[in-house]
Design an enzyme around this catalytic site. Structure first.
Site, PDB file in Angstrom:
ATOM      1  N   ASP A   7       0.884  -1.158   0.000  1.00  0.00           N
ATOM      2  CA  ASP A   7       0.000   0.000   0.000  1.00  0.00           C
ATOM      3  C   ASP A   7       0.931   1.221   0.000  1.00  0.00           C
ATOM      4  O   ASP A   7       1.428   1.622   1.053  1.00  0.00           O
ATOM      5  CB  ASP A   7      -0.898  -0.002   1.233  1.00  0.00           C
ATOM      6  CG  ASP A   7      -1.771   1.240   1.297  1.00  0.00           C
ATOM      7  OD1 ASP A   7      -2.254   1.699   0.250  1.00  0.00           O
ATOM      8  OD2 ASP A   7      -1.977   1.771   2.420  1.00  0.00           O
ATOM      9  N   GLU A  66      -1.630  -1.454  -5.086  1.00  0.00           N
ATOM     10  CA  GLU A  66      -2.808  -0.666  -5.455  1.00  0.00           C
ATOM     11  C   GLU A  66      -2.462   0.306  -6.567  1.00  0.00           C
ATOM     12  O   GLU A  66      -1.371   0.880  -6.589  1.00  0.00           O
ATOM     13  CB  GLU A  66      -3.327   0.129  -4.242  1.00  0.00           C
ATOM     14  CG  GLU A  66      -4.155  -0.682  -3.297  1.00  0.00           C
ATOM     15  CD  GLU A  66      -4.920   0.177  -2.297  1.00  0.00           C
ATOM     16  OE1 GLU A  66      -4.633   1.382  -2.154  1.00  0.00           O
ATOM     17  OE2 GLU A  66      -5.812  -0.383  -1.651  1.00  0.00           O
ATOM     18  N   ASP A 138      -2.423   0.910   7.206  1.00  0.00           N
ATOM     19  CA  ASP A 138      -1.649   0.773   5.972  1.00  0.00           C
ATOM     20  C   ASP A 138      -1.193  -0.674   5.753  1.00  0.00           C
ATOM     21  O   ASP A 138      -1.164  -1.156   4.621  1.00  0.00           O
ATOM     22  CB  ASP A 138      -0.450   1.725   5.980  1.00  0.00           C
ATOM     23  CG  ASP A 138      -0.897   3.180   5.997  1.00  0.00           C
ATOM     24  OD1 ASP A 138      -1.515   3.607   5.007  1.00  0.00           O
ATOM     25  OD2 ASP A 138      -0.652   3.876   6.999  1.00  0.00           O
TER      26      ASP A 138
END
Length: 164
Positions: A7, A66, A138
Site C-alpha cells: 500500500d 494498489e 496501511d
C-alpha cells in the site's frame, strides 16, 4: 504462492506478506515503512531500499500493489505515483511479477463492498488471516491487496484450466 502486497505512500508505505493457494491464506508478515516528512527523493530511496530488503527476506513470487486513483488533488496523486514506482522498481529488479488492482476492487474482494472504510478492511484482515489483533491501517491495506491477488490469480488459473 508467496505474495507481497504494498500500500504505497510517501509518508507511510504498508506491506503485507501472505502465503496462499487461492483457497486458504496465511499471514507471514506485515507492517509499515514510516518515512515521515522531509524531501521526497530520500523518502523514495528508502521505499526502494526497504521494499528490496523485504523481497530479500521473504522471497515472494509476486507483488500486488494498489493502482493510483485520482481523488481531488493531482499533486498528491503524482507523489503517490512516485512512491508506487519506487516500490515496483525494487520488486521488478528482483524479478517479481507485478499485479495492480484498483482500491475499490481490493475492498470488494476482501470486504464485499468497494466503499468499505479502513476499519472494515482492518477487521476483515484480522478475521480472514486469523490475526490476534487488527493490523495498522496501511499494513491492513497491503494485506488486502495481497489477498485480492491471491483470489484473482486463483480464479484466473481455474478459468484458464477449464477453457483448455
Amino acid at each position: 504462492m508467496r505474495i507481497l502486497g504494498i500500500d504505497p505512500g510517501s509518508r507511510v508505505t504498508g506491506y503485507g506478506v501472505i502465503d496462499s493457494d487461492g483457497r486458504s491464506s496465511r499471514h507471514v508478515a506485515s507492517g509499515c515503512i514510516r518515512l515521515g516528512a522531509g524531501e521526497l527523493p530520500p523518502r523514495l530511496g528508502r521505499i526502494f531500499t526497504e521494499v528490496g530488503d523485504l523481497v530479500a527476506e521473504y522471497a515472494p513470487q509476486a507483488l500486488a500493489v494498489e493502482k493510483v486513483f485520482m481523488a481531488k488533488n493531482a499533486a498528491s496523486a503524482l507523489v503517490l505515483g512516485h512512491a508506487r514506482g519506487a516500490a515496483m522498481t525494487a520488486c521488478v529488479q528482483a524479478g517479481l511479477e507485478v499485479f495492480e488492482y484498483a482500491p475499490r476492487a481490493v475492498k470488494l474482494a476482501v470486504v464485499g463492498s468497494g466503499a468499505a472504510d479502513k476499519a472494515q478492511v482492518q477487521h476483515m484482515m484480522r478475521m480472514l488471516l486469523g490475526l490476534t489483533r487488527a493490523p495498522a491501517a496501511d499494513a491492513a491495506d497491503a494485506l488486502a491487496v495481497a489477498l485480492c491477488h491471491a483470489h484473482t490469480h486463483s480464479t484466473r488459473s481455474a478459468v484458464s484450466r477449464v477453457a483448455r
